[in-house]
Design a protein around this motif. Structure first.
Motif, short mmCIF file in Angstrom:
data_model
loop_
_atom_site.label_atom_id
_atom_site.label_comp_id
_atom_site.label_asym_id
_atom_site.label_seq_id
_atom_site.Cartn_x
_atom_site.Cartn_y
_atom_site.Cartn_z
N ALA A 27 0.70 -0.84 -0.52
CA ALA A 27 -0.22 -0.20 0.01
C ALA A 27 0.94 1.48 -0.03
N ASN A 115 -5.83 -5.14 4.20
CA ASN A 115 -5.78 -5.62 5.82
C ASN A 115 -4.36 -4.93 6.17
N VAL A 119 -3.89 1.42 6.05
CA VAL A 119 -5.01 1.68 5.50
C VAL A 119 -6.42 1.65 6.57
N ALA A 140 -9.98 -6.47 7.23
CA ALA A 140 -10.14 -7.84 6.40
C ALA A 140 -9.38 -8.17 6.10
N VAL A 169 -8.90 -4.35 -7.47
CA VAL A 169 -7.30 -3.78 -8.43
C VAL A 169 -6.61 -3.46 -8.33
C1 LIG Z 1 -1.46 -1.38 -5.13
S1 LIG Z 1 -2.83 -1.42 -3.95
C2 LIG Z 1 -4.18 -1.27 -4.72
C3 LIG Z 1 -4.95 0.14 -3.82
C4 LIG Z 1 -6.04 0.61 -4.59
N1 LIG Z 1 -6.73 -1.09 -5.02
C5 LIG Z 1 -5.87 0.82 -5.82
O1 LIG Z 1 -5.77 0.26 -7.43
O2 LIG Z 1 -6.29 2.24 -6.24
C6 LIG Z 1 -3.20 -2.95 -3.41
C7 LIG Z 1 -3.50 -2.83 -1.66
O3 LIG Z 1 -4.27 -4.15 -1.53
C8 LIG Z 1 -3.95 -4.44 0.02
N2 LIG Z 1 -4.46 -5.34 0.52
C9 LIG Z 1 -2.49 -6.53 -0.29
N3 LIG Z 1 -3.38 -7.40 0.57
C10 LIG Z 1 -4.46 -8.36 0.84
C11 LIG Z 1 -5.24 -9.10 1.21
N4 LIG Z 1 -4.89 -9.80 1.65
N5 LIG Z 1 -6.28 -8.94 2.09
C12 LIG Z 1 -7.07 -7.26 2.08
N6 LIG Z 1 -5.96 -6.10 1.33
C13 LIG Z 1 -4.82 -6.76 0.57
C14 LIG Z 1 -2.84 -3.69 0.51
O4 LIG Z 1 -2.71 -3.22 1.96
C15 LIG Z 1 -2.81 -2.37 -1.15
O5 LIG Z 1 -3.54 -1.39 0.42
#
Ligand SMILES: C[S@@+](CC[C@H](N)C(=O)[O-])C[C@H]1O[C@@H](n2cnc3c(N)ncnc32)[C@H](O)[C@@H]1O
Length: 278
Positions: A27, A115, A119, A140, A169
């Motif tokens: 993130a 998670n 965030v 979560a 995304v």
């Molecule tokens: C590259 S960012 C994308 C943020 C947003 N969706 C965008 O595209 O602008 C990836 C996000 O997914 C979250 N993430 C990673 N693994 C995850 C999981 N297993 N469950 C929930 N969130 C997760 C990270 O913490 C991060 O905030």
């Protein structure tokens, strides 16, 4: 040295969280590429290593983010979607899902799921209360779809008997094949009503295979999972739902605003949206 900033100070009603600023986090690395300020030395170091391998990575991150806006706008304006489930939310930045959806329909409701504790810290400050349509945040893991679906905050915000726009995304690449990301996504999709949509982006293994393999190896060294996937592997996430035109394409080529890009494959993400039949 551990950095601190104003946004790290505890807010009323927020329990302290361990941000692990000593390790790179996806993130925060993404925030760094987007030009944000919510990142630390290990995030920037790994982010810059990636950039040496893929010099356009910042522009690619921006293109991925633009897709989120286009997809949510499309679902709200053309698909009549008024409720969204945004998993892998990221650190709040320009064009958050509720802002885009509520600009089209102020009564839109959004449940955010991530998670990462950083965030969580931001989401509580920025995404709750006072908005006509309403938002909720669930801390979560995508690996536990049952937990997400059973969370009272979800039922309190979304009506699963009505269509939902599920956004995944730039998050699925953070799961290994062995974790069966396709099965996890299927479980979420199965819980949604006919007329729902799913929107996915994913770093592609087939744009510049050598460079992508390089960043995947760097990520592994930094303790982070990053699995670039082929177009077919990404299309599998959409299952048997009806693809929205133009199908699974390079992210810049998915319903671009204005003139089509000269080289849609300049950003190494696949993007696709599909609608549940019925
Ligand atoms: C590259 S960012 C994308 C943020 C947003 N969706 C965008 O595209 O602008 C990836 C996000 O997914 C979250 N993430 C990673 N693994 C995850 C999981 N297993 N469950 C929930 N969130 C997760 C990270 O913490 C991060 O905030």
């Amino acid at each position: 040295m551990v950095e601190t900033a104003d946004w790290m100070r505890p807010q009323t009603g927020v329990e302290p969280v361990d941000l692990r600023t000593d390790l790179p986090h996806s993130a925060r690395m993404y925030d760094y590429w987007l030009g944000g300020r919510t990142n630390f030395a290990p995030d920037r170091a790994l982010g810059e290593m990636f950039e040496k391998q893929i010099p356009g990575i910042r522009a690619m991150a921006r293109e991925n983010r633009r897709f989120l806006g286009r997809a949510v706008r499309h679902l709200a304006a053309e698909g009549g979607i008024r409720q969204f489930l945004d998993i892998g939310t990221g650190i709040p930045t320009e064009g958050n899902t509720h802002e885009v959806a509520q600009a089209v329909a102020p009564d839109s409701r959004v449940v955010y799921v991530d998670n990462d504790p950083i965030v969580l810290a931001h989401a509580r400050a920025l995404m709750t209360g006072g908005r006509e349509g309403g938002t909720a945040y669930i801390h979560a893991d995508l690996r536990e779809p049952g937990r997400i679906l059973a969370d009272p905050a979800l039922a309190g915000t979304l009506d699963l008997d009505r269509p939902v726009g599920l956004t995944l995304v730039a998050v699925l690449m953070l799961l290994e094949d062995a974790e069966d990301p396709w099965g996890l996504v299927r479980e979420l999709m199965d819980a949604l009503a006919p007329g729902s949509y799913v929107a996915v982006t994913h770093p592609g293994a087939d744009f510049d295979p050598e460079a992508m393999a390089g960043v995947a190896a760097m990520a592994a060294q930094g303790g982070m999972t990053l699995v670039p996937r082929t177009r077919d592997e990404v299309a599998r996430f959409l299952g048997d739902w009806e693809p929205v035109e133009p199908g699974v394409v390079p992210v810049m080529g998915w319903r671009p605003d204005g003139e089509p890009p000269a080289d849609p494959a300049a950003a190494y993400y696949w993007a696709g949206v599909a609608r549940k039949r019925g």
